[in-house]
Design an enzyme around this catalytic site. Structure first.
Site, short mmCIF file in Angstrom:
data_model
loop_
_atom_site.label_atom_id
_atom_site.label_comp_id
_atom_site.label_asym_id
_atom_site.label_seq_id
_atom_site.Cartn_x
_atom_site.Cartn_y
_atom_site.Cartn_z
N GLU A 237 77.66 36.03 59.24
CA GLU A 237 78.18 35.41 60.47
C GLU A 237 79.73 34.46 60.16
O GLU A 237 79.94 34.79 61.07
CB GLU A 237 76.93 34.76 61.15
CG GLU A 237 76.73 33.09 60.95
CD GLU A 237 75.46 33.35 59.95
OE1 GLU A 237 75.47 32.26 59.68
OE2 GLU A 237 75.63 34.05 58.80
N HIS B 286 75.49 33.67 54.73
CA HIS B 286 76.18 33.88 55.52
C HIS B 286 76.98 34.88 55.80
O HIS B 286 77.91 34.36 56.40
CB HIS B 286 76.50 31.77 56.40
CG HIS B 286 75.98 31.11 55.92
ND1 HIS B 286 75.20 30.74 57.49
CD2 HIS B 286 75.79 30.47 55.33
CE1 HIS B 286 74.44 29.69 56.94
NE2 HIS B 286 75.28 29.39 55.85
N CYS C 298 70.43 31.95 55.03
CA CYS C 298 70.69 30.73 54.40
C CYS C 298 69.19 29.81 54.48
O CYS C 298 68.36 30.41 54.16
CB CYS C 298 72.25 30.16 54.79
SG CYS C 298 72.23 28.61 54.01
#
Length: 227
Positions: A174, A172, A94
């Protein structure tokens, strides 16, 4: 293998309380792959001595813009170029994706088309990846040295590589769906238009490809390189 996390931001306190900050999310994403993480909160002015301080580097997400006037942006860009020159593997996620592109000569802007939030589909060759997004900024002009590997109609430059040692992604991996749910509750309404949030909410039961991307990042860090 030692991975240096260049932490470019902090998550909201309410999110940290439940999910942890970026220095918890990335080790969790890449768990059981033999990596030891050391965090450098560059957003607070804490930097490594140089590219040799880790075997690989990862630049986190951030609520800050790569184009904003912060004291730590220019040193981070210089470090990115040093890592590039050294050949040590570097991953950007990002904001990390954006600041690497900017440091390498590309352009990052607040996109006129608005926001991408929640489970989002990306085309990579003949495959479709579904990953969580949370961004308005994006790379609007990729550097000459960048190779485009994944895209969609909203975000042209969604995944980039630079030679065999830099790999970056706008999404993202994560962020799990539960994280996106809590992030929308913490800082969605009043910032992101309601129709975008409603559409994201409707997809929060969709499976996402975070595990596949985690394995890809791990393989990227471990890969033998020619330079």
């Amino acid at each position: 293998m030692k991975i240096g996390l260049l932490q470019a931001g902090h998550l909201a306190d309410s999110i940290v309380k439940t999910h942890g900050d970026y220095d918890r999310l990335y080790p969790a994403l890449l768990k059981n792959q033999g990596f030891d993480f050391v965090s450098y909160p560059v957003v607070d002015g804490v930097f490594p001595d140089g590219p040799g301080d880790a075997d690989g580097w990862l630049i986190s997400g951030s609520r800050h813009g790569a184009y904003e006037d912060h004291d730590w942006i220019e040193p981070l860009e210089a470090l990115i170029r040093d890592i590039h020159d050294s050949g040590v593997p570097l991953v950007g996620i990002c904001f990390g994706h954006q600041i690497i592109a900017q440091a390498m000569g590309g352009t990052v802007e607040k996109f006129d088309g608005g926001w991408a939030v929640g489970p989002t589909d990306y085309t990579e060759g003949e495959d479709t990846l579904t990953l969580n997004a949370w961004h308005q900024d994006q790379v609007t002009r990729r550097p000459d040295t960048a190779h485009l590997t994944a895209s969609n109609a909203f975000c042209e430059n969604a995944m980039l590589t630079y030679g065999d040692h830099i790999w970056t992604i706008q999404a993202h991996p994560e962020f799990e769906n539960a994280f996106i749910h809590d992030l929308m509750a913490a800082r969605g309404r009043g910032i992101v238009p309601d129709p975008i949030l409603d559409a994201a909410e409707a997809r929060l039961s969709d499976p996402i490809d975070s595990d596949a991307i985690a394995q890809r990042i791990g393989a990227f860090f471990r890969a033998a390189r020619t330079s």
